[in-house]
Design an enzyme around this catalytic site. Structure first.
Site, mmCIF file in Angstrom:
data_model
loop_
_atom_site.group_PDB
_atom_site.id
_atom_site.type_symbol
_atom_site.label_atom_id
_atom_site.label_comp_id
_atom_site.label_asym_id
_atom_site.label_seq_id
_atom_site.Cartn_x
_atom_site.Cartn_y
_atom_site.Cartn_z
ATOM 1 N N TYR A 27 20.264 70.503 16.838
ATOM 2 C CA TYR A 27 21.644 68.533 18.170
ATOM 3 C C TYR A 27 22.220 69.600 18.375
ATOM 4 C CZ TYR A 27 22.574 64.457 19.423
ATOM 5 O OH TYR A 27 23.320 63.307 20.213
ATOM 6 N N SER A 109 31.489 56.969 21.429
ATOM 7 C CA SER A 109 30.068 57.146 22.299
ATOM 8 C C SER A 109 28.766 55.377 21.684
ATOM 9 C CB SER A 109 29.253 57.761 22.043
ATOM 10 O OG SER A 109 28.246 57.750 21.829
ATOM 11 N N GLN A 130 32.968 55.456 25.202
ATOM 12 C CA GLN A 130 31.977 56.236 26.552
ATOM 13 C C GLN A 130 30.791 54.918 26.128
ATOM 14 O OE1 GLN A 130 29.206 59.400 24.700
ATOM 15 N NE2 GLN A 130 28.805 59.735 26.937
ATOM 16 N N TYR A 132 27.471 53.378 27.930
ATOM 17 C CA TYR A 132 25.923 54.106 28.123
ATOM 18 C C TYR A 132 25.124 53.022 28.411
ATOM 19 C CZ TYR A 132 25.562 59.027 26.190
ATOM 20 O OH TYR A 132 25.762 59.912 25.831
ATOM 21 N N THR A 158 28.971 56.530 31.224
ATOM 22 C CA THR A 158 28.133 58.146 31.686
ATOM 23 C C THR A 158 26.899 57.879 32.946
ATOM 24 O OG1 THR A 158 28.096 58.492 28.981
ATOM 25 C CG2 THR A 158 26.789 59.805 30.272
ATOM 26 N N ARG A 167 15.341 68.888 25.213
ATOM 27 C CA ARG A 167 15.790 69.760 24.855
ATOM 28 C C ARG A 167 14.978 69.644 23.580
ATOM 29 N NH1 ARG A 167 20.763 65.388 23.518
ATOM 30 N NH2 ARG A 167 21.894 64.284 25.637
ATOM 31 N N LYS A 255 31.797 59.369 33.798
ATOM 32 C CA LYS A 255 31.583 61.292 32.759
ATOM 33 C C LYS A 255 30.308 61.142 33.395
ATOM 34 C CE LYS A 255 31.089 62.598 28.165
ATOM 35 N NZ LYS A 255 29.648 62.972 28.246
ATOM 36 N N HIS A 279 27.107 66.969 30.753
ATOM 37 C CA HIS A 279 26.698 66.806 29.406
ATOM 38 C C HIS A 279 26.984 68.032 29.026
ATOM 39 C CE1 HIS A 279 25.721 63.016 28.423
ATOM 40 N NE2 HIS A 279 25.105 63.764 27.253
ATOM 41 N N ARG A 282 23.359 69.493 28.266
ATOM 42 C CA ARG A 282 21.726 69.115 27.655
ATOM 43 C C ARG A 282 20.711 67.861 28.548
ATOM 44 N NH1 ARG A 282 23.687 68.929 22.595
ATOM 45 N NH2 ARG A 282 22.931 67.193 22.004
#
Length: 382
Positions: A27, A109, A130, A132, A158, A167, A255, A279, A282
């Site tokens: 991960y 985060s 951060q 989301y 973000t 991923r 970001k 990112h 990713r």
């Protein structure tokens, strides 16, 4: 291999790989699709060379810079990353303590494993949250309000996760948050008893900044891709970003900006800073590296907004190259996540200490007494 054997980012990566169950390591280490962009993020720095000056009288150098209204002791900081207590039981607490010791920014985060309130009460370093943006607008407002009450210094929105990147390593290993026990993962957990015992018998895993509104990720196991695709708001646009900036009312960063046009719009909505970032490779594989985009973004908006080069940092010389192009500062995730997984707080402190020493040594060898002495005349492009 022990912590004392770690002298660079790759050493920390090797030790992290030895100490983590396979799904957790991959991960951290993995990226989208063929992972071309992840590799490019670091390789881009090798496309230009540093040109040193001599006889500059650099017995002492000054690495201080001012970023988002706070003076920091070095131009590199810890980019916010999710799920840190999965990598080591100390998690964000270890990284926050290291940021405080080295006098730099500490980012957490929305998917952090310690609460906004705890970070606000215990970490004296400048603090970045951060955000989301979720479909649940009440959750978005709650996180912003909690950051204000906890004394955070800045919010970073973000903007590059409208959908999750592909991923494939996570698909192969079955990584979820919280970890889901399967026959395959059970073998890897059993082969790493120190990690497994820490996970089972220390503080229960949770996502305290989200669990007041959603169960996914804390009580309901979900892959990060499924979380992004089901929980985050794909309708987020520039009006929403401007509204969040106004609601927050403090230093505000975007970001995930990678184009000149978007950098100009960030200026237009009143952002304090942008993180030029993909990112960590990713999300969109095949995209440009932050360092490759840096010069044209700095030329377009660098006199009106702070520009942070985020991603691919593995050496102090990478930081010096980004600063020479015109970045205000640099940030990264994997450089300290490998170290966190390898050895907790001592690992993080050793990693950032090594990079700080590389920046200082590099400045002396380049004849730069302060960051203001770095410029594009220090670079030659291949």
């Amino acid at each position: 291999m022990r912590l004392r054997d770690c002298h660079n980012c790759e050493d920390f990566r090797r030790l992290a790989k030895a100490r983590l169950p396979s799904p957790v390591f991959h991960y951290i280490d993995g990226a989208a699709d063929d992972e071309v962009t992840k590799a490019r993020n670091t390789a881009a720095f090798e496309q230009c060379d540093l040109v040193p000056r001599v006889l500059a009288g650099v017995e002492q150098v000054d690495m201080r810079t001012t970023l988002m209204g706070r003076e920091v002791a070095m131009p590199l900081f810890f980019s916010p990353t999710a799920l840190q207590r999965l990598f080591h039981w100390q998690g964000e607490r270890a990284v926050g303590a290291a940021a405080e010791k080295f006098g730099t920014w500490f980012g957490i985060s929305s998917l952090a494993t310690v609460s906004i309130e705890e970070v606000g009460a215990t970490v004296k370093a400048p603090k970045l949250f951060q955000l989301y943006v979720h479909k649940d607008q009440g959750l978005n407002r709650s996180m912003v309000e909690r950051c204000r009450a906890a004394g955070f210094d800045a919010v970073a929105l973000t903007v590059d996760t409208i959908v999750a990147g592909n991923r494939e390593r996570c698909l192969r290993t079955g990584f979820t948050s919280p970890p889901r026990l399967t026959p395959r993962s059970a073998l890897s957990f059993a082969a790493h008893p120190r990690w497994t015992l820490d996970y089972l018998f220390r503080e229960p895993f949770s996502l305290p900044n989200l669990q007041t509104h959603v169960k996914q990720g804390t009580k309901v196991a979900l892959s990060v891709a499924d979380y992004f695709d089901t929980m985050l708001d794909p309708s987020m646009d520039w009006k929403a970003a401007e509204r969040i900036r106004a609601d927050w009312g403090g230093a505000f960063c975007l970001k995930g900006v990678m184009s000149v046009e978007d950098a100009r719009r960030a200026v237009d909505i009143g952002a304090t800073a942008i993180m030029v970032s993909n990112h960590g490779g990713r999300q969109l594989d095949g995209s440009r590296a932050p360092f490759d985009q840096l010069a044209e973004i700095v030329d377009a908006v660098g006199d009106r907004i702070e520009v942070i080069c985020d991603g691919g940092i593995r050496r102090g010389t990478h930081v010096l190259k980004a600063l020479s192009v015109g970045a205000t500062a640099c940030s990264g995730g994997r450089f300290y996540l490998y170290a966190l997984a390898a050895a907790g707080q001592p690992g993080v402190e050793r990693a950032i200490g090594k990079l700080r020493a590389e920046i200082e040594r590099g400045m002396k060898l380049m004849g730069a007494r302060s960051l203001a002495n770095l410029g594009r005349d220090n670079l030659r492009w291949r």
